[in-house]
Write an enzyme that holds these catalytic residues in place. Structure first.
Site: not given
Ligand SMILES: C[S@@+](CC[C@H](N)C(=O)[O-])C[C@H]1O[C@@H](n2cnc3c(N)ncnc32)[C@H](O)[C@@H]1O
Length: 216
Positions: A98, A120, A124
């Site tokens: 994380d 992410d 919503k």
């Molecule tokens: C929508 S994707 C975008 C990935 C990449 N940065 C891109 O633009 O293609 C968001 C990514 O953030 C990761 N993620 C979300 N919360 C996270 C956290 N607290 N720590 C590490 N990764 C996280 C998710 O697993 C996902 O792979």
């Protein structure tokens, strides 16, 4: 909006392919976060590196800085590890964790840049509490950045961009300096958004020096 620490910013993980599992077993001992960089260079922390295309491209274009890429999604970790091997990159380390925990573990004033590209979106309203960018996140980033260090956020959800901008602007030790993408390459997620008609919104803020006593 503050987020309870028990509320995760990410979704459940997907299945890992045999190739990704093999890459993780074989390459983490080479590129894992506990492997020293072997030099004293400015450090960039990227939270949510996804499949790692932009991470690897930016590291290749910026060899004087080291990058710690954090991703909770196991397939993304495997994919980035493979890229590092294929491209012969030595200035990236990867951890499946994380990003908030990894950020907290950094020393105050130690980071040159924090990157969050297309977190992410949680579009919503009832899920907004899962968004990464809260006032506590901004304060934590500001504390871990060195003075002059940068926070670079990008999202293609307008409501997220507006929320992030308000949060960053309210942080005493961050100053918004740009809404340009700079040299950031198009990321995988960004490309999907462009195909769906969404536009990226970038935000760059710099860690300012705390006001001297009597100036606050
Ligand atoms: C929508 S994707 C975008 C990935 C990449 N940065 C891109 O633009 O293609 C968001 C990514 O953030 C990761 N993620 C979300 N919360 C996270 C956290 N607290 N720590 C590490 N990764 C996280 C998710 O697993 C996902 O792979």
């Amino acid at each position: 909006m503050e987020r309870d620490d028990a509320i995760r910013t990410y979704k459940a993980r997907r299945r890992v392919t045999d190739g990704q599992a093999e890459a993780i077993t074989r390459l983490l001992p080479r590129f894992g976060s506990d492997v020293p960089f072997g030099r004293d260079a400015p450090l960039v922390l990227e939270i949510g590196s996804g499949m790692g295309e932009a991470t690897a491209a930016m590291a290749a274009a910026d060899p004087a800085r080291d990058v710690l890429a954090v991703e909770v999604h196991t397939p993304g970790v495997g994919a980035l590890l493979r890229r590092l091997e294929d491209q012969g990159l030595s200035n990236v380390r990867v951890t499946e964790a994380d990003g908030l925990d990894v950020l907290r573990a950094q020393a105050p004033g130690s980071l040159d840049e924090v990157r969050v590209f297309f977190p992410d979106p949680w579009p919503k309203a009832r899920h907004h509490k899962r968004r990464l960018t809260t006032p506590a996140f901004a304060d934590l980033v500001a504390d871990r950045l060195k003075v002059g260090g940068r926070l670079h956020l990008a999202t293609d959800w307008l409501s997220y961009a507006e929320q992030a901008r308000a949060v960053v602007a309210a942080c005493r030790l961050l100053e918004v300096v740009s809404t340009e993408r700079g040299r950031r390459p198009v990321t995988r997620f960004e490309q999907q958004g462009l195909c769906a008609g969404r536009q990226p919104h970038d935000l760059v803020a710099v860690r300012t020096a705390p006001p001297r006593t009597g100036e606050a």
